[in-house]
Every structure is written in C-alpha cells, then in structure tokens.
Design an enzyme around this catalytic site. Structure first.
Site, PDB file in Angstrom:
ATOM      1  N   GLU A   1      48.059 -13.884 -10.126  1.00  0.00           N
ATOM      2  CA  GLU A   1      48.341 -13.191  -8.866  1.00  0.00           C
ATOM      3  C   GLU A   1      47.131 -13.333  -7.956  1.00  0.00           C
ATOM      4  O   GLU A   1      45.991 -13.341  -8.433  1.00  0.00           O
ATOM      5  CB  GLU A   1      48.618 -11.690  -9.078  1.00  0.00           C
ATOM      6  CG  GLU A   1      49.917 -11.393  -9.776  1.00  0.00           C
ATOM      7  CD  GLU A   1      50.185  -9.907  -9.980  1.00  0.00           C
ATOM      8  OE1 GLU A   1      49.730  -9.086  -9.162  1.00  0.00           O
ATOM      9  OE2 GLU A   1      50.855  -9.572 -10.972  1.00  0.00           O
TER      10      GLU A   1
ATOM     11  N   GLU B   1      48.529  -6.459 -16.712  1.00  0.00           N
ATOM     12  CA  GLU B   1      47.574  -5.406 -16.341  1.00  0.00           C
ATOM     13  C   GLU B   1      47.608  -4.217 -17.289  1.00  0.00           C
ATOM     14  O   GLU B   1      47.849  -3.071 -16.900  1.00  0.00           O
ATOM     15  CB  GLU B   1      47.797  -4.975 -14.885  1.00  0.00           C
ATOM     16  CG  GLU B   1      47.601  -6.144 -13.933  1.00  0.00           C
ATOM     17  CD  GLU B   1      47.470  -5.756 -12.473  1.00  0.00           C
ATOM     18  OE1 GLU B   1      47.750  -4.601 -12.133  1.00  0.00           O
ATOM     19  OE2 GLU B   1      47.055  -6.618 -11.673  1.00  0.00           O
TER      20      GLU B   1
HETATM   21  C1  BG6 Z   1      49.372  -6.082  -9.332  1.00  0.00           C
HETATM   22  C2  BG6 Z   1      50.711  -6.020 -10.018  1.00  0.00           C
HETATM   23  O1  BG6 Z   1      48.646  -5.014  -9.796  1.00  0.00           O
HETATM   24  O2  BG6 Z   1      49.329  -5.858  -7.969  1.00  0.00           O
HETATM   25  C3  BG6 Z   1      51.901  -6.293  -9.126  1.00  0.00           C
HETATM   26  O3  BG6 Z   1      50.728  -6.836 -11.150  1.00  0.00           O
HETATM   27  C4  BG6 Z   1      51.704  -5.575  -7.806  1.00  0.00           C
HETATM   28  O4  BG6 Z   1      53.058  -5.898  -9.793  1.00  0.00           O
HETATM   29  C5  BG6 Z   1      50.447  -6.129  -7.156  1.00  0.00           C
HETATM   30  O5  BG6 Z   1      52.800  -5.680  -6.948  1.00  0.00           O
HETATM   31  C6  BG6 Z   1      50.172  -5.546  -5.771  1.00  0.00           C
HETATM   32  O6  BG6 Z   1      50.121  -4.143  -5.815  1.00  0.00           O
HETATM   33  P1  BG6 Z   1      51.084  -3.251  -4.916  1.00  0.00           P
HETATM   34  O7  BG6 Z   1      50.760  -1.861  -5.270  1.00  0.00           O
HETATM   35  O8  BG6 Z   1      50.765  -3.581  -3.516  1.00  0.00           O
HETATM   36  O9  BG6 Z   1      52.491  -3.623  -5.253  1.00  0.00           O
END
Ligand code: BG6
Length: 472
Positions: free
Chosen positions: A366, A169
């Site tokens: 993800e 990201e």
């Molecule tokens: C993504 C990241 O942006 O979102 C992760 O790559 C992150 O590292 C995930 O954990 C979810 O976001 P958050 O703020 O709920 O941890």
C-alpha cells in the site's frame, strides 16, 4: 576477481507494477451469496458514513474492473479474500461454494489478463460468528480456525497464486482490539486480550508459513506490515528513543517475528513494564521458529514527527503509545487527513528494513494519497496524487539502486473505496467511482488523470519518472 555484487541501476524488467484494495472496502454484496457477517461490516454500520453493503460493488463489477486493470497495464493486483465469504461462520465444515466461485472468477480473470494476484488472507474482517462463539482472536481457538481457513484457501487457489499475505497490519489489530471485535470494560484486561490476540496471530501465521512452504515451495508468503516512519521532534536522545521504540512496536515487531521466529526483547520488556501476561504454552516457541515468512509486504504512506509529552494518556493506538504527541510539519504537503508527502521517507524506511533483513524481497502493498474529489465532465484532475506517485516512484528507484530488493509496487488504491473510518469521500483511487456517502448512484467507473500517468509509468518501466519533484 571482483566478488562484490553488482547493484541494480533501475527498476528490473520484470518489476510488478500493481495496485491494491481489500475485500470489505470494495466488494459490497455484504449479505449476498451466503457471506457471513464480519467485524468490518458491523464497524461500518456504526460509522456516520456508508456501510459495506454496496461499497463500490466490485462483487458485481469484477469483469469490468479487471478490464480496467488490464487497460492500465497492471502486472499485479493485491486484494484480500473475505474469510466469511469462504466460511460464513469462520469455521464451517465446508466452504461456501458461491464465495469460492467469486474468487475463482476474479483470479481467473486476472490470470487471463496476465496480472499476478497478490492475495491477503485476512484484512480487518474477522467473521463475527467467531467472536460470538468464543471471543474471536482473544481465544487460542482462533489459531486453528485461521489455519483451517488458510489451508482451504491455499488448496483452492494456490495453483494460480504465487504471492500470499497472511494478515494485514497486525499491529493495528493488536493495539486497537475493537477492530477484531474484542472488548472489555476493564482497560488492563482489554490490553491483555489485545496482546494475546497478537500472540495468537503470530502463532497462526507461523503455522501457515510452514504449511505454504510445504504445499508450494516456490510461493512467497509473508505479513502485510504497517510501516509509519517516525522522526523525532528534535535531537534529544529521549525523543529519538521514543520515536525508535514506536517504530519497533508498530512496524518492526511484525517483521521481526515473521522473519526471526521469536518475540523480540523490546516487546517482552513492554509486556513486563505493562504487567501484561501472554498465554504462552509449551511448544509455542517451536511453532514460531519453524514457520517463517520469505518476503515482506509493506504498507507505507507517509512520515510523522513525534515528541515526548507530559500527558500520560495514550495519544495513539490503544495503550502502547503513551506520553507522545504528534507534531505537524508545515514544510511538507499535508492532506486533510493528516497525511504528509515525504517520498524520501520511503527510501529511508526501505533502507532500514534492508539493513535489518539484508536482501529480503519486499512488496509495497500500500502507498497512496487521499483527497476529496469531484467528477467534472467525466474527468478527475488529481494532480496531487500524480505528484505523490511520481515522488514515491522516484525514491523507490533510488532504494532499488541502493540495493533494496523491492519486487513490486501496489499503490492504494486501484478504485475509490470505503476508507476504514471516513467513508468514500476520502478517495485514494486511480479510478473514480461515481457514488457518495449518501447514494450509490450508478457506480460508474472513470479513470482519473493519475490512472493515465501510472499507465505511462508501467508502459515505460518508469522512464517517465525523471524528476524528484513535479508541480502540483
Ligand atoms: C491501511 C489499511 O491501514 O490504510 C487500509 O490497510 C486502509 O485498509 C488504508 O484503507 C488507509 O486508511 P483509511 O483509514 O484512510 O482507510
């Protein structure tokens, strides 16, 4: 003779069903075995929740955790290497052997279990020492230090790793410079530093793409891009244009540079309009041109709706997105943290990426659903996560049948972990970790109901996903 290609009619047999995490969010042992301090460690210490010192202690549970992955049937596991575990100061002359040993152990356990490692080189955890030495990514020197780190990691583990992700990201890091430890009291200078860090990260990655292709011609290497699908609030061209330009600036920019090897015009226009100067030097264009990714990692969670606002102050990120307002849509299932459930949005996003880069291999790096959860009699009935997984896997199959070349799906996250801003009460895992923000407890692992649902997905290659919607 029919020259048209045959579209696939389901998930391919060798589809990589995986799961995802990142180093600082699971490892713990933040100050052990020679690891240096990172920006992620410092940010977590400032949060009102728990910090990275224990996290969910994957560092000391690695064998148990890989066994849980093997029992789940995972075919891939996407994780990140902590730069400061390999080079505590970011640019030490020799790697830290204990850090190397840890990742060798993890990778060997995965390979032994038949799980393909998908390795991120840099996931929000810049070594603090680089910031102290010269300002970190705000300085051109970071290109050489990242390259040296990446080269070392490729040499150390490249014999067992076929999939590499360079930076997680990047657009978020560029637009929220504090996530890279970059600060400045002057707002314009801060934005300029952020954009230059963006530029240096592009150059550094291009050099690493090229290196990786030379060292391991069969390997795949690319960025892990944040893809938030945005929809305009209404049919007006002005709102549609704003929504498109947000997608360009947050998501497509990282794909465009990685795959086309140059800065896109919409980005040059943004810099010009904002009066921001990049430190462009002779030879840079050639570097960008000569190192390209050969696949994409996409972090995709949900869709958002935006409308133009009269308020000029930035509503999102640190300056790039102004005059815009996020509008919630009650027709969607929404989580406490403003995530919406909109699986068709994933198919739509994948089609758009495929239109822009036809047949590019894509790994979903993800995709996940956060909830507050409690253990009851050793179980977690995470029905909403099952609904989320079912819906997204259903639409993923549609995208594959549309002709999109998706080769792997790695939901976030394998284990409950430390969220970036909200501690551990915001849980994403397929496996519950018994700890809370206040106490590490015994850190025992408990597969949730979603773990068993996903196990069946993997076992049957998603034959159990037959309906677009299941009840929650
Ligand atoms: C993504 C990241 O942006 O979102 C992760 O790559 C992150 O590292 C995930 O954990 C979810 O976001 P958050 O703020 O709920 O941890």
């Amino acid at each position: 003779m029919n020259n048209f290609r045959t579209l696939p009619d389901d998930f391919p047999k060798n589809f990589l069903w995986g799961a995802s995490t990142s180093a600082f969010q699971v490892e713990g042992a933040a100050n052990e075995d020679g690891k240096g301090v990172t920006i992620a460690d410092l940010r977590s210490q400032k949060s009102k929740y728990l910090d990275t010192s224990v996290s969910v202690d994957h560092y000391h549970h690695v064998v148990e955790d890989v066994q849980l992955m093997a029992d789940l049937g995972l075919k891939s596991y996407r994780f990140s290497i902590s730069w400061a575990r390999i080079f505590p100061h970011g640019n030490d002359p020799e790697p830290n052997q204990l850090g190397v040993d840890f990742y060798n152990q993890l990778i060997n356990e995965l390979v032994k279990a038949g799980i393909e490692p998908i390795v991120t080189l840099f996931h929000f955890d810049c070594p603090q020492s680089l910031v102290e030495q010269y300002g970190g990514w705000a300085n051109r020197q970071a290109i050489d230090d990242y390259y040296h780190y990446a080269k070392t990691v490729l040499e150390l583990f490249g014999d067992r790793v076929n999939y590499w992700l360079t930076i997680n990201e990047q657009s978020l890091l560029a637009n929220v410079p504090s996530m890279n430890g970059i600060s400045d009291s002057n707002r314009t200078r801060l934005r300029e530093k952020g954009e230059n860090s963006n530029y240096y990260m592009f150059l550094a990655q291009a050099k690493v793409y090229k290196l990786c292709h030379q060292m391991y011609p069969e390997a795949k290497i690319g960025p892990a891009v944040s893809y938030m699908t945005n929809f305009p609030y209404d049919h007006t061209s002005a709102n549609a244009l704003k929504s498109k330009s947000m997608e360009d600036m947050i998501s497509f920019i990282d794909m465009d540079v990685a795959l086309r090897g140059q800065l896109p015009d919409y980005y040059l226009r943004y810099l010009k309009d904002s009066g921001l100067q990049l430190d462009i030097q002779e030879g840079d264009a050639k570097i960008l041109q000569s190192g390209r990714a050969n696949y994409l990692g996409l972090n995709w969670y949900s869709t958002s709706i935006f409308k133009l606002s009269d308020d000029e102050s930035p509503k999102m990120l640190d300056g790039v997105i102004s005059n815009v307002e996020k509008v919630s849509d009650d027709r969607l299932m929404n989580s406490e943290w403003d995530f919406s459930y909109d699986p068709v949005g994933l198919r739509f996003a994948l089609q758009k990426v495929n239109d822009r880069f036809p047949n590019i291999p894509i790994i979903i790096t993800e995709c996940g659903w956060p909830e507050r959860e409690e253990l009851v009699d050793g179980k977690v009935h995470d029905q909403k996560r099952i609904k989320y997984l079912n819906g997204h896997i259903y639409e993923l199959r549609q995208a594959i049948e549309d002709g999109v070349n998706v080769i792997s799906f790695n939901p976030w996250s394998f284990l409950d972990l430390l969220s970036v801003n909200d501690g551990i009460s915001k849980r994403y895992g397929l496996v519950f970790v018994d700890r809370d923000n206040e106490s590490a407890k015994e850190l025992k692992r408990y597969p949730k109901d979603s773990y068993y649902f996903y196990q069946e997905v993997i076992r049957t290659n998603a034959k159990n996903v037959t309906q677009r919607e299941i009840d929650n």
